[in-house]
Design a protein around this motif. Sequence first.
Motif, PDB file in Angstrom:
ATOM      1  N   SER A  68       0.859  -1.180   0.000  1.00  0.00           N
ATOM      2  CA  SER A  68       0.000   0.000   0.000  1.00  0.00           C
ATOM      3  C   SER A  68       0.892   1.226   0.000  1.00  0.00           C
ATOM      4  O   SER A  68       1.814   1.327   0.809  1.00  0.00           O
ATOM      5  CB  SER A  68      -0.908   0.010   1.239  1.00  0.00           C
ATOM      6  OG  SER A  68      -1.650   1.204   1.310  1.00  0.00           O
ATOM      7  N   THR A  69       0.629   2.149  -0.902  1.00  0.00           N
ATOM      8  CA  THR A  69       1.510   3.313  -1.020  1.00  0.00           C
ATOM      9  C   THR A  69       1.244   4.341   0.072  1.00  0.00           C
ATOM     10  O   THR A  69       2.171   4.929   0.623  1.00  0.00           O
ATOM     11  CB  THR A  69       1.337   3.966  -2.401  1.00  0.00           C
ATOM     12  OG1 THR A  69      -0.048   4.257  -2.622  1.00  0.00           O
ATOM     13  CG2 THR A  69       1.821   3.025  -3.494  1.00  0.00           C
ATOM     14  N   ARG A  70      -0.040   4.563   0.378  1.00  0.00           N
ATOM     15  CA  ARG A  70      -0.360   5.609   1.358  1.00  0.00           C
ATOM     16  C   ARG A  70      -0.240   5.134   2.798  1.00  0.00           C
ATOM     17  O   ARG A  70       0.004   5.929   3.702  1.00  0.00           O
ATOM     18  CB  ARG A  70      -1.772   6.149   1.095  1.00  0.00           C
ATOM     19  CG  ARG A  70      -1.859   7.016  -0.147  1.00  0.00           C
ATOM     20  CD  ARG A  70      -3.229   7.632  -0.309  1.00  0.00           C
ATOM     21  NE  ARG A  70      -4.234   6.643  -0.699  1.00  0.00           N
ATOM     22  CZ  ARG A  70      -5.501   6.925  -0.921  1.00  0.00           C
ATOM     23  NH1 ARG A  70      -5.940   8.169  -0.759  1.00  0.00           N
ATOM     24  NH2 ARG A  70      -6.358   5.990  -1.286  1.00  0.00           N
TER      25      ARG A  70
END
Length: 272
Positions: free
Chosen positions: A22-24
């Motif tokens: 997950s990037t965020r």
Amino acid sequence: MTANASLATPPFVAVVPARLASTRLPEKPLADIAGKPMVVRVAQRAREAGAQRVLIATDDARVLEAAHAHGIEAVLTRADHPSGTDRLAEVATLLALPDETIVVNVQGDEPLIDPALVRDVVSHLAAHPDCAIATAAHPIVDAAEVFNPNVVKVVLDARGVALYFSRAPIPWQRDAYAPQCGAQAIDIAAMPAPPTGAVLRHIGLYAYRARFLRTYPSLAQAPIEHAEMLEQLRAMWHGERIAVRVTNDAPAPGVDTPADLERVRTLFLTNS
């Protein structure tokens, strides 16, 4: 609680897709919420909804281990799935689920999902045998949400079946919105609130028939899906119908960012 939660709910399987990347919010499924990983909290909500079987479908052994440590069934799926629906399709095949089995995709970042809403969407699909999918929506009351592309809107036919999903403001309220538009940029602050019940916000909760899930990965991506970046449009493009359960209640917040996580943690501590 939604209106028909008291009715008998057909049997269903709940699957919680959990992709660790997950990037965020790195490693989001394993984020601690009041002593348990978020993905486990979601699975427990699915159990409360009355699912006959609850599984976490993940691409990482750490999530698998966390699920098993809390008594939740889990399966390891491929890491290259482009969407949660594709991951569910693999699960439906791995488990050899009968064609008419109802499989609910309970998003892994919705630890506050209302179990009654899960039941309602399952019942709604069972009540629409001509539909392959059921989902949910609620009325929008804020004009800013109507014009927010991150808020997905849906329009329905007379039977409550989706005509279209879009990030655009649909249906377009011609007489209400047109005076504020014209050649210049839209002044959202000047827009009136939509008429009661006129605009519906899509809630990302899906129930599928296992038969459809197994066919989904073979369906070509649709031009409208690519334009809107909404995977449910692929099913509609290929002729499948989506029944939409309308509820008056907006869903509890999900978790996409660190700020969302802190808000949900606070809610859990407050309610414990």
